[in-house]
Design an enzyme around this catalytic site. Structure first.
Site, short mmCIF file in Angstrom:
data_model
loop_
_atom_site.label_atom_id
_atom_site.label_comp_id
_atom_site.label_asym_id
_atom_site.label_seq_id
_atom_site.Cartn_x
_atom_site.Cartn_y
_atom_site.Cartn_z
CG HIS A 194 -0.22 37.17 26.86
ND1 HIS A 194 0.23 35.90 26.57
CD2 HIS A 194 -1.64 37.11 27.41
CE1 HIS A 194 -0.78 35.15 26.84
NE2 HIS A 194 -1.79 35.74 27.37
CG ASP B 253 -8.02 39.72 31.13
OD1 ASP B 253 -6.78 39.18 31.41
OD2 ASP B 253 -9.11 39.17 31.23
#
Ligand code: SDX
Length: 437
Positions: free
Chosen positions: A309, A367
């Site tokens: 991320h 996700d």
């Protein structure tokens, strides 16, 4: 924000010196106001990917990437996930405070009563091939909404902005369900305003006219919780796209359509779909080391989808919540564990012990596990990112309203470092040589 102190820069080439004010927020890193930088020093700042660039100030969402903290309007995501609902969080994001019971009831009523879309749009869906990706349909249909709602596209009118926000939040599930029904050749199902927001979505997606459909309360609650986790995430790629589109004065429907388009990418919201496909490709736990090796190989484009991320250099708090949910939801919804959940757990365990992932602070993101729950609910893989878009519409419209509502709002227009050819003269075609390789 208060400008308490400043940053002094000296240009070693010209000896010029500039004092740049430092802006303090309420939480998180301060920001250096470089608005005068080009005018006074003649340089652009260079930050492709915006790793160190704050594009705006906002009161909506706070992330501390190092600590793995996410707050909506100051409320920790863990508390909202535990105790709130998607529409209550939507109210919080739009209006800044948690609603009273009458305020929430009124807001819920407004949203449910905006859930239908213009009947003329039905023929629009028929124009798509049956195998069109639902995200492609979403981009087209949401962008076309401004063709139907001329009465709420005066963006200078706060009431118009509010109506457009309500319409978008309300209609996304109906458009999403219609996109899904089109892709499987089944008749569209109208919203039923007696149902909850997520109950309506499940009913519009999975009920058929010829037999009764019962909404599973576990699925309804799980979807509501996952939607809370996906509502907003400060200036991510799709939200920044919505802000940039909105900064030109484009109508809100076009702006949200641009956000849907940006979200679709596998590096962003498309990752939840890519995770399931990756888990199916890996197949079994004994294949995990081979795929981890591929993810670490610079010459191999394969990446561990759902990992890493830009901001979180710690476990994504949303992933932690969804991971915990997986156990509970899969037990109840799936008659027997989805083998991909065990595979995902082992993949995470092996990756988090690997130096490559540790030194780069690569952890599971939102996700990584969400697709397993969508699958258990019965949502097909090509609808995963559509689910993300439904929830993120709240964040997109809230960010858009915040920006448009600012007094000195200006069009966003970044500059560049030009590295192309120097000026040269036009050559008539008969005098041209083929360009060298
Ligand atoms: C979302 O911004 C948001 O807030 C997004 C989001 C939201 O709510 O809006 O949180 C939702 O989009 C989550 C992210 C979903 N995407 C994925 O899961 C796709 C896989 N992840 C990566 O593509 C990547 O981690 C990104 C895109 C998420 C972040 O990319 P960055 O910040 O540009 O990081 P990078 O590509 O510069 O990576 C740094 C290093 C590189 O190695 P080196 O060059 O240092 O050797 O880490 C490596 C990368 O190769 N790396 C990975 C990896 N992610 C980063 N290596 C293998 N697998 C990965 N997934």
């Amino acid at each position: 924000m208060t400008e308490k102190n400043s940053l002094t820069l000296i240009d070693n080439r010209s000896g010029r010196r500039i004092e740049l004010p430092i802006m303090e927020g309420t939480q998180g890193p301060a920001a250096v106001d470089i608005g005068r930088f080009y005018r006074e020093l003649g340089y652009f700042t260079y930050d492709p990917g915006f790793l160190s660039t704050a594009s705006c100030h906002s009161e909506l969402t706070f992330i501390d990437g190092e600590a793995g903290v996410l707050q909506y309007r100051g409320y920790p995501i863990e508390q909202l996930a535990e105790r709130s609902s998607f529409l209550e969080v939507a109210y919080l994001m739009l209006y800044g405070e948690l609603p009273t019971r009458p305020q929430l009831d009124e807001f819920t009523d407004i949203i449910l009563h905006h859930s239908m879309f213009n009947e003329a749009l039905k023929s629009f869906f028929r124009g798509f091939y049956h195998d069109a990706h639902p995200m492609a349909i979403m981009v087209g249909v949401v962008g076309s909404l401004s063709a139907f709602y001329h009465d709420s596209t005066d963006i200078t009118n706060p009431r118009h902005r509010e109506i457009a926000a309500h319409r978008l939040i309300a209609k996304m599930p109906s458009i999403a369900a219609a996109s899904y029904k089109h892709s499987i050749g089944e008749p569209q199902v109208y919203p039923d305003n007696r149902l909850s927001y997520t109950g309506n979505l499940l009913n519009m997606m999975f009920s058929v006219p010829c037999e009764p459909y019962e909404i599973d309360p576990v699925a309804e609650k799980a979807l509501d919780l996952i939607f809370i986790l996906h509502v907003d995430h400060e200036q991510n790629a799709s939200t920044s796209t919505v802000r940039l589109a909105g900064s030109s004065g484009a109508n809100p429907f076009a702006c949200i359509a641009s956000g849907i388009a940006a979200l679709w990418g596998p590096a962003h919201g498309g990752a939840n779909e890519a995770v399931l496909r990756m888990l199916d490709e890996i197949g079994t736990v004994d294949n995990v080391p081979r795929f981890i090796a591929r993810a670490k190989d610079r010459n191999d484009p394969f990446r561990l989808m759902g990992f890493g991320h830009r901001v979180y250099k710690n476990y994504d708090p949303r992933a932690r919540i969804i991971r915990r949910m997986c156990h509970e939801v899969l037990d109840k919804l799936d008659d027997g564990q989805d083998p991909r959940f065990e595979l995902a757990l082992r993949l995470e365990e092996i990756a988090l012990q690997d130096e490559y992932f540790i030194e780069r602070k690569l952890y599971p993101n939102v996700d990584f596990y969400s697709g397993l729950i969508y699958k258990a609910i019965g949502i097909p893989v090509n609808m995963f990112t559509v689910m993300f878009a439904i929830a993120r519409t709240v964040g997109w419209v809230a960010q858009w309203m915040e920006m448009i509502g600012e007094k000195n709002q200006r069009i966003g227009r970044p500059r560049q470092l030009y590295v192309g050819p120097r000026q040269r003269d036009y050559v008539p075609i008969e005098q041209r040589e083929p360009a060298g390789d």
